[in-house]
Design an enzyme around this catalytic site. Structure first.
Site, short mmCIF file in Angstrom:
data_model
loop_
_atom_site.label_atom_id
_atom_site.label_comp_id
_atom_site.label_asym_id
_atom_site.label_seq_id
_atom_site.Cartn_x
_atom_site.Cartn_y
_atom_site.Cartn_z
N ARG A 90 0.85 -0.97 -0.18
CA ARG A 90 0.15 0.08 0.05
C ARG A 90 0.70 1.36 0.09
NH1 ARG A 90 -4.77 1.70 4.17
NH2 ARG A 90 -5.14 3.70 3.66
N ASN A 144 -10.51 -4.58 -1.35
CA ASN A 144 -10.45 -3.67 -2.23
C ASN A 144 -9.53 -3.91 -3.52
OD1 ASN A 144 -12.05 -1.37 -1.68
ND2 ASN A 144 -10.89 -0.97 -0.10
N CYS A 164 -19.14 -2.14 0.56
CA CYS A 164 -18.41 -1.03 1.09
C CYS A 164 -19.15 -0.40 2.21
CB CYS A 164 -18.13 -0.12 -0.39
SG CYS A 164 -17.26 1.25 0.08
N HIS A 194 -16.76 3.18 -4.94
CA HIS A 194 -15.77 4.40 -4.76
C HIS A 194 -15.88 5.45 -5.70
CE1 HIS A 194 -12.78 2.11 -1.83
NE2 HIS A 194 -13.93 2.22 -1.35
N TYR A 244 -14.44 9.98 -2.11
CA TYR A 244 -13.67 9.37 -3.31
C TYR A 244 -13.61 10.55 -4.30
CZ TYR A 244 -12.38 5.08 -0.51
OH TYR A 244 -11.65 4.56 0.50
#
Length: 421
Positions: A90, A144, A164, A194, A244
């Site tokens: 990440r 995700n 989500c 998102h 987002y």
């Protein structure tokens, strides 16, 4: 009832376990299996999970194991919450895109594509093993990028629904602003994972009065502040975008911010170290307050509601999920995965009808859906050229020089996770 959590060693898990313990009347879990290859984390999380159940008087059995096949055997539902490459991957997703002037984020843009490429093959392997171990089990995907991963699962014929927590978080926030209970608030929620907008806020259910205009008139400043978007933008949209959308509506501003502060991945990694130390305390028997800062707010309520509805229990009749389009949004392919309100039952989710969608929203959805098509092809078939095409299609990238440079960086930083690289 047996539920299995793949990625059970996640620091998220106590949030989920807390929900199972509190909401046992909705979802009567008799056996909860936490599956994870990291034995040390699993021991810490599993120990806290058992103490949470005991504190709240839940009689269910909690099992921890590294054996996916045994853990999934006979499961009624399997929740996926894994992170391939961990926080180290990440960290990369959030940094190397900035070198090209693009948003560095773990679920959208170039970083989101990298995560999809790492994740889809692993999830499909897990799902095949789940299918052999328990053919009728529902797979609930919280991993995700949910839209792409869920589409991969559905394309492979799995009984899968994507989940989500954005919608349930907004539902809770709007309920508090309106002074009512969350179950009284029904969102006209439309988009892709998102990439969503609340185009209506109804009291009492799908046919209730739309109070969104009044909500924005009275509380628009607070809503805009939470989203870190200008209040006039919300008024002009006539809708509430998910946070987002800031990556799209304020891309360059976000890039400047990200270049001047520590990455979210670094913050989360430190938070996880602190949480795991807490989980190891034998006196701790409830989820710590710090967990709220980790993200995933209300994940447990959403997961319990969805699992209960899929398994014929007392889940809410209408829930926001990621499911096949099937003509719901006529400007998208039928097999696209959309995030909308759906009627959910043992046969799966059926999206509710969506009235005409503003072209401002529909155009961006169509663009990102095309990107997701190309991203899934790259994840399934590999190859730098497929990576380049997906990057070129993404509206946050869209220039060939950026796509070329980002493709090189993506492959270089993810080579150990890409079988074809």
């Amino acid at each position: 009832m047996k539920l299995t959590v793949v990625g059970g060693g996640s620091t998220y898990t106590p949030e989920l376990v807390d929900g199972f313990a509190r909401l046992g009347d909705i979802l009567p879990v008799e056996e909860l299996v936490l599956v994870d290859p990291d034995a040390e984390r699993l021991e810490l999380v599993g120990g806290l999970a058992r103490r949470i159940f005991a504190r709240q008087g839940h009689g269910g059995r909690i099992v921890t194991t590294a054996d996916l096949d045994a853990g999934a055997d006979g499961a009624d539902a399997v929740l996926l919450q894994l992170r391939v490459g961990g926080q180290a991957a990440r960290q990369q997703d959030e940094t190397w895109p900035l070198e090209c002037g693009c948003v560095g984020q773990e679920t959208t843009g170039a970083g989101g594509l990298a995560k999809a490429l790492r994740t889809v093959p692993v999830v499909l392997d897990i799902a095949e093993r789940v299918r052999r171990a328990s053919p009728r089990a529902w797979i609930i995907d919280f991993t995700n990028p949910v839209g792409i991963v869920t589409r991969a699962l559905l394309r492979a014929g799995h009984r899968a629904v994507g989940l989500c927590n954005v919608a349930i978080g907004l539902q809770r926030k709007f309920a508090a602003l309106l002074g009512t209970g969350p179950r009284e608030v029904h969102l006209d929620h439309v988009g892709l994972n998102h990439l969503t907008w609340e185009t209506g806020v109804r009291l009492g259910g799908p046919g209730g009065a739309d109070v969104l205009p009044a909500l924005l008139a009275e509380h628009g400043d607070a809503v805009a502040g939470d989203l870190r978007l200008p209040r006039p933008l919300l008024d002009r949209l006539g809708a509430v975008p998910s946070y987002y959308l800031r990556y799209y509506y304020a891309h360059d501003e976000v890039v400047r911010e990200l270049r001047t502060k520590p990455s979210r991945a670094a913050e989360v990694a430190e938070m996880e170290r602190r949480l795991l130390r807490m989980y190891g305390n034998p006196a701790l028997d409830e989820k710590p307050a710090l967990l709220a800062e980790r993200g995933g707010a209300f994940y447990s309520e959403a997961a319990v509601d969805l699992a209960a509805a899929l398994l014929g229990g007392a889940g809410s009749p209408y829930q926001v999920v990621n499911a096949r389009n099937r003509g719901t949004l006529p400007f998208l392919p039928d097999d696209a995965v959309i995030e909308v309100q759906a009627s959910v039952g043992p046969e799966g989710p059926v999206p509710l009808p969506v009235p005409g969608v503003d072209p401002l929203f529909a155009g961006l959805m169509a663009n990102v859906t095309a990107y997701e098509d190309l991203a899934l092809e790259a994840a399934l078939r590999g190859g730098r050229d497929r990576v380049f095409r997906a990057l070129l299609a993404h509206p946050l990238i869209g220039q060939y020089a950026y796509a070329d440079a980002l493709a090189d960086r993506l492959v270089a930083h993810n080579r150990e996770h890409l079988a074809w690289a």
